[in-house]
Design a protein around this motif. Structure first.
Motif, PDB file in Angstrom:
ATOM      1  N   ILE A  14     -89.744  37.637   7.198  1.00  0.00           N
ATOM      2  CA  ILE A  14     -90.989  36.885   7.088  1.00  0.00           C
ATOM      3  C   ILE A  14     -92.131  37.867   7.312  1.00  0.00           C
ATOM      4  CG2 ILE A  14     -92.361  34.992   8.043  1.00  0.00           C
ATOM      5  CD1 ILE A  14     -89.495  33.956   9.090  1.00  0.00           C
ATOM      6  N   ALA A  15     -92.991  38.007   6.301  1.00  0.00           N
ATOM      7  CA  ALA A  15     -94.126  38.925   6.383  1.00  0.00           C
ATOM      8  C   ALA A  15     -95.297  38.318   5.608  1.00  0.00           C
ATOM      9  CB  ALA A  15     -93.758  40.292   5.823  1.00  0.00           C
ATOM     10  N   PRO A  16     -96.199  37.636   6.316  1.00  0.00           N
ATOM     11  CA  PRO A  16     -97.327  36.996   5.626  1.00  0.00           C
ATOM     12  C   PRO A  16     -98.148  37.994   4.816  1.00  0.00           C
ATOM     13  CG  PRO A  16     -97.245  36.378   7.952  1.00  0.00           C
ATOM     14  CD  PRO A  16     -96.247  37.475   7.755  1.00  0.00           C
ATOM     15  N   ARG A  17     -98.556  37.554   3.635  1.00  0.00           N
ATOM     16  CA  ARG A  17     -99.398  38.369   2.760  1.00  0.00           C
ATOM     17  C   ARG A  17    -100.806  38.419   3.344  1.00  0.00           C
ATOM     18  NH1 ARG A  17     -99.515  36.135  -3.038  1.00  0.00           N
ATOM     19  NH2 ARG A  17     -97.378  36.856  -2.941  1.00  0.00           N
ATOM     20  N   TRP A  18    -101.382  39.603   3.369  1.00  0.00           N
ATOM     21  CA  TRP A  18    -102.737  39.784   3.882  1.00  0.00           C
ATOM     22  C   TRP A  18    -103.684  38.853   3.137  1.00  0.00           C
ATOM     23  CZ3 TRP A  18    -107.514  41.052   2.019  1.00  0.00           C
ATOM     24  CH2 TRP A  18    -108.472  41.372   2.979  1.00  0.00           C
ATOM     25  N   PRO A  19    -104.599  38.219   3.778  1.00  0.00           N
ATOM     26  CA  PRO A  19    -105.032  38.340   5.171  1.00  0.00           C
ATOM     27  C   PRO A  19    -104.395  37.318   6.110  1.00  0.00           C
ATOM     28  CG  PRO A  19    -106.677  37.092   3.977  1.00  0.00           C
ATOM     29  CD  PRO A  19    -105.580  37.434   2.988  1.00  0.00           C
ATOM     30  N   SER A  20    -103.363  36.649   5.663  1.00  0.00           N
ATOM     31  CA  SER A  20    -102.698  35.636   6.502  1.00  0.00           C
ATOM     32  C   SER A  20    -102.012  36.277   7.704  1.00  0.00           C
ATOM     33  CB  SER A  20    -101.643  34.881   5.697  1.00  0.00           C
ATOM     34  OG  SER A  20    -102.234  34.186   4.641  1.00  0.00           O
ATOM     35  N   ARG A  21    -101.933  35.519   8.773  1.00  0.00           N
ATOM     36  CA  ARG A  21    -101.227  35.978   9.973  1.00  0.00           C
ATOM     37  C   ARG A  21     -99.955  35.187  10.187  1.00  0.00           C
ATOM     38  NH1 ARG A  21    -106.128  37.617  13.945  1.00  0.00           N
ATOM     39  NH2 ARG A  21    -107.045  38.969  12.391  1.00  0.00           N
ATOM     40  N   HIS A  22     -99.801  34.100   9.424  1.00  0.00           N
ATOM     41  CA  HIS A  22     -98.615  33.263   9.527  1.00  0.00           C
ATOM     42  C   HIS A  22     -98.364  32.589   8.177  1.00  0.00           C
ATOM     43  CE1 HIS A  22    -101.943  30.470  10.425  1.00  0.00           C
ATOM     44  NE2 HIS A  22    -101.198  29.611   9.743  1.00  0.00           N
ATOM     45  N   ILE A  23     -97.193  31.977   8.073  1.00  0.00           N
ATOM     46  CA  ILE A  23     -96.814  31.259   6.857  1.00  0.00           C
ATOM     47  C   ILE A  23     -96.391  29.860   7.284  1.00  0.00           C
ATOM     48  CG2 ILE A  23     -95.197  31.138   4.915  1.00  0.00           C
ATOM     49  CD1 ILE A  23     -94.890  34.210   5.207  1.00  0.00           C
ATOM     50  N   GLN A  24     -96.946  28.868   6.611  1.00  0.00           N
ATOM     51  CA  GLN A  24     -96.552  27.494   6.882  1.00  0.00           C
ATOM     52  C   GLN A  24     -95.659  27.011   5.749  1.00  0.00           C
ATOM     53  OE1 GLN A  24    -100.576  25.792   7.477  1.00  0.00           O
ATOM     54  NE2 GLN A  24     -99.726  25.109   9.434  1.00  0.00           N
ATOM     55  N   ILE A  25     -94.478  26.504   6.115  1.00  0.00           N
ATOM     56  CA  ILE A  25     -93.575  25.943   5.115  1.00  0.00           C
ATOM     57  C   ILE A  25     -92.878  24.715   5.692  1.00  0.00           C
ATOM     58  CG2 ILE A  25     -93.174  28.137   3.929  1.00  0.00           C
ATOM     59  CD1 ILE A  25     -90.391  28.217   5.203  1.00  0.00           C
ATOM     60  N   ASP A  26     -92.364  23.921   4.804  1.00  0.00           N
ATOM     61  CA  ASP A  26     -91.582  22.748   5.146  1.00  0.00           C
ATOM     62  C   ASP A  26     -90.278  23.208   5.804  1.00  0.00           C
ATOM     63  OD1 ASP A  26     -89.367  20.736   4.257  1.00  0.00           O
ATOM     64  OD2 ASP A  26     -91.260  19.648   3.997  1.00  0.00           O
ATOM     65  N   ALA A  27     -89.804  22.474   6.809  1.00  0.00           N
ATOM     66  CA  ALA A  27     -88.571  22.852   7.516  1.00  0.00           C
ATOM     67  C   ALA A  27     -87.370  22.899   6.578  1.00  0.00           C
ATOM     68  CB  ALA A  27     -88.308  21.866   8.665  1.00  0.00           C
ATOM     69  N   GLU A  28     -87.305  21.975   5.623  1.00  0.00           N
ATOM     70  CA  GLU A  28     -86.189  21.975   4.678  1.00  0.00           C
ATOM     71  C   GLU A  28     -86.238  23.209   3.769  1.00  0.00           C
ATOM     72  OE1 GLU A  28     -84.003  19.049   1.431  1.00  0.00           O
ATOM     73  OE2 GLU A  28     -85.889  18.397   2.341  1.00  0.00           O
ATOM     74  N   VAL A  29     -87.429  23.648   3.431  1.00  0.00           N
ATOM     75  CA  VAL A  29     -87.584  24.846   2.599  1.00  0.00           C
ATOM     76  C   VAL A  29     -87.053  26.066   3.346  1.00  0.00           C
ATOM     77  CG1 VAL A  29     -89.268  26.381   1.509  1.00  0.00           C
ATOM     78  CG2 VAL A  29     -89.485  23.905   1.249  1.00  0.00           C
ATOM     79  N   LEU A  30     -87.378  26.157   4.630  1.00  0.00           N
ATOM     80  CA  LEU A  30     -86.844  27.278   5.414  1.00  0.00           C
ATOM     81  C   LEU A  30     -85.318  27.250   5.399  1.00  0.00           C
ATOM     82  CD1 LEU A  30     -87.081  29.724   7.245  1.00  0.00           C
ATOM     83  CD2 LEU A  30     -87.289  28.136   9.191  1.00  0.00           C
ATOM     84  N   GLN A  31     -84.734  26.083   5.594  1.00  0.00           N
ATOM     85  CA  GLN A  31     -83.269  25.985   5.587  1.00  0.00           C
ATOM     86  C   GLN A  31     -82.698  26.395   4.234  1.00  0.00           C
ATOM     87  OE1 GLN A  31     -81.082  25.519   8.213  1.00  0.00           O
ATOM     88  NE2 GLN A  31     -79.764  26.290   6.584  1.00  0.00           N
ATOM     89  N   ARG A  32     -83.315  25.987   3.151  1.00  0.00           N
ATOM     90  CA  ARG A  32     -82.824  26.355   1.811  1.00  0.00           C
ATOM     91  C   ARG A  32     -83.000  27.851   1.557  1.00  0.00           C
ATOM     92  NH1 ARG A  32     -80.055  23.383   2.894  1.00  0.00           N
ATOM     93  NH2 ARG A  32     -80.585  21.219   3.020  1.00  0.00           N
ATOM     94  N   LEU A  33     -84.062  28.454   2.096  1.00  0.00           N
ATOM     95  CA  LEU A  33     -84.223  29.908   1.977  1.00  0.00           C
ATOM     96  C   LEU A  33     -83.113  30.628   2.746  1.00  0.00           C
ATOM     97  CD1 LEU A  33     -88.057  30.543   2.302  1.00  0.00           C
ATOM     98  CD2 LEU A  33     -86.597  31.112   0.353  1.00  0.00           C
ATOM     99  N   LEU A  34     -82.792  30.121   3.919  1.00  0.00           N
ATOM    100  CA  LEU A  34     -81.693  30.713   4.694  1.00  0.00           C
ATOM    101  C   LEU A  34     -80.366  30.552   3.953  1.00  0.00           C
ATOM    102  CD1 LEU A  34     -82.741  29.544   8.270  1.00  0.00           C
ATOM    103  CD2 LEU A  34     -82.835  31.878   7.355  1.00  0.00           C
ATOM    104  N   ASP A  35     -80.183  29.407   3.290  1.00  0.00           N
ATOM    105  CA  ASP A  35     -78.978  29.197   2.479  1.00  0.00           C
ATOM    106  C   ASP A  35     -78.931  30.198   1.320  1.00  0.00           C
ATOM    107  OD1 ASP A  35     -78.416  27.054   4.146  1.00  0.00           O
ATOM    108  OD2 ASP A  35     -79.011  25.526   2.678  1.00  0.00           O
ATOM    109  N   ALA A  36     -80.073  30.400   0.664  1.00  0.00           N
ATOM    110  CA  ALA A  36     -80.144  31.354  -0.451  1.00  0.00           C
ATOM    111  C   ALA A  36     -79.857  32.762   0.043  1.00  0.00           C
ATOM    112  CB  ALA A  36     -81.515  31.282  -1.128  1.00  0.00           C
ATOM    113  N   GLN A  37     -80.413  33.110   1.209  1.00  0.00           N
ATOM    114  CA  GLN A  37     -80.159  34.434   1.782  1.00  0.00           C
ATOM    115  C   GLN A  37     -78.673  34.627   2.065  1.00  0.00           C
ATOM    116  OE1 GLN A  37     -82.325  37.273   2.528  1.00  0.00           O
ATOM    117  NE2 GLN A  37     -80.216  37.967   2.460  1.00  0.00           N
ATOM    118  N   ALA A  38     -78.022  33.587   2.551  1.00  0.00           N
ATOM    119  CA  ALA A  38     -76.593  33.675   2.884  1.00  0.00           C
ATOM    120  C   ALA A  38     -75.726  33.947   1.655  1.00  0.00           C
ATOM    121  CB  ALA A  38     -76.139  32.394   3.584  1.00  0.00           C
ATOM    122  N   LEU A  39     -76.216  33.610   0.477  1.00  0.00           N
ATOM    123  CA  LEU A  39     -75.462  33.850  -0.759  1.00  0.00           C
ATOM    124  C   LEU A  39     -75.590  35.286  -1.264  1.00  0.00           C
ATOM    125  CD1 LEU A  39     -76.384  30.578  -2.703  1.00  0.00           C
ATOM    126  CD2 LEU A  39     -74.221  31.106  -1.547  1.00  0.00           C
TER     127      LEU A  39
END
Length: 168
Positions: A14-39
């Motif tokens: 997780i690395a927010p694009r400048w000038p952001s300091r954080h990233i806001q996402i839906d909890a389900e989206v984070l889980q699906r990203l983790l699932d995609a990473q696991a593949l």
């Protein structure tokens, strides 16, 4: 909605694009990203760079200003690509909710810059970079699609890797 700061979770970076300091996402989206990473194999990592950005925030105002300047420059540099302006410079859902994200690729610990000049990277350069890293790009896109993400229809946006989560 989750607020994520620069971090790494189960291989997902997780690395927010400048000038952001954080990233806001839906909890389900984070889980699906983790699932995609696991593949993906260990040497290939997803890098989350952008999520929800409220339209009426300071960041939203900054992004609108940058978009206006970018549109003017893009139309000057690429007069033959006027039909791509909305796809490339639109908010693409980032101002709606946390289901619209941008990710990048990290291969063998190094971030792949498929668009070294951002959206101003000439299509010929884009093609060369994709060809050089074709296997990694295809694997990431397939993994994301398998986990419910739709890739952007515009080739340049698709290399940012802008995608929208569409639950099945």
């Amino acid at each position: 909605m989750l607020t994520l700061h620069r971090d790494s979770r189960h291989g997902l970076r997780i690395a927010p694009r400048w000038p952001s300091r954080h990233i806001q996402i839906d909890a389900e989206v984070l889980q699906r990203l983790l699932d995609a990473q696991a593949l993906l194999p260990a040497e290939l990592r997803l890098l989350l760079t952008r999520g929800f950005e409220p339209r009426h925030s300071r960041l939203g105002g900054f992004r609108r200003l940058v978009r206006r300047l970018g549109i003017t420059l893009f139309r000057t540099c690429y007069p033959q690509r006027h039909d791509e302006v909305d796809a490339i410079f639109g908010a693409n859902g980032h101002d709606i909710d946390g289901r619209h994200i941008d990710v990048s690729l990290v291969l063998h610990g190094k971030r792949l810059r498929l668009l070294p000049l951002g959206v101003f990277t000439p299509p010929r350069w884009q093609d060369r970079r994709v060809a050089r890293h074709a296997e990694a790009v295809v694997r990431v896109k397939h993994s994301l699609q398998h986990c419910g993400f739709e890739l952007h229809h515009n080739p340049t946006e698709a290399l940012q890797i802008h995608c929208d989560y569409r639950p099945r």
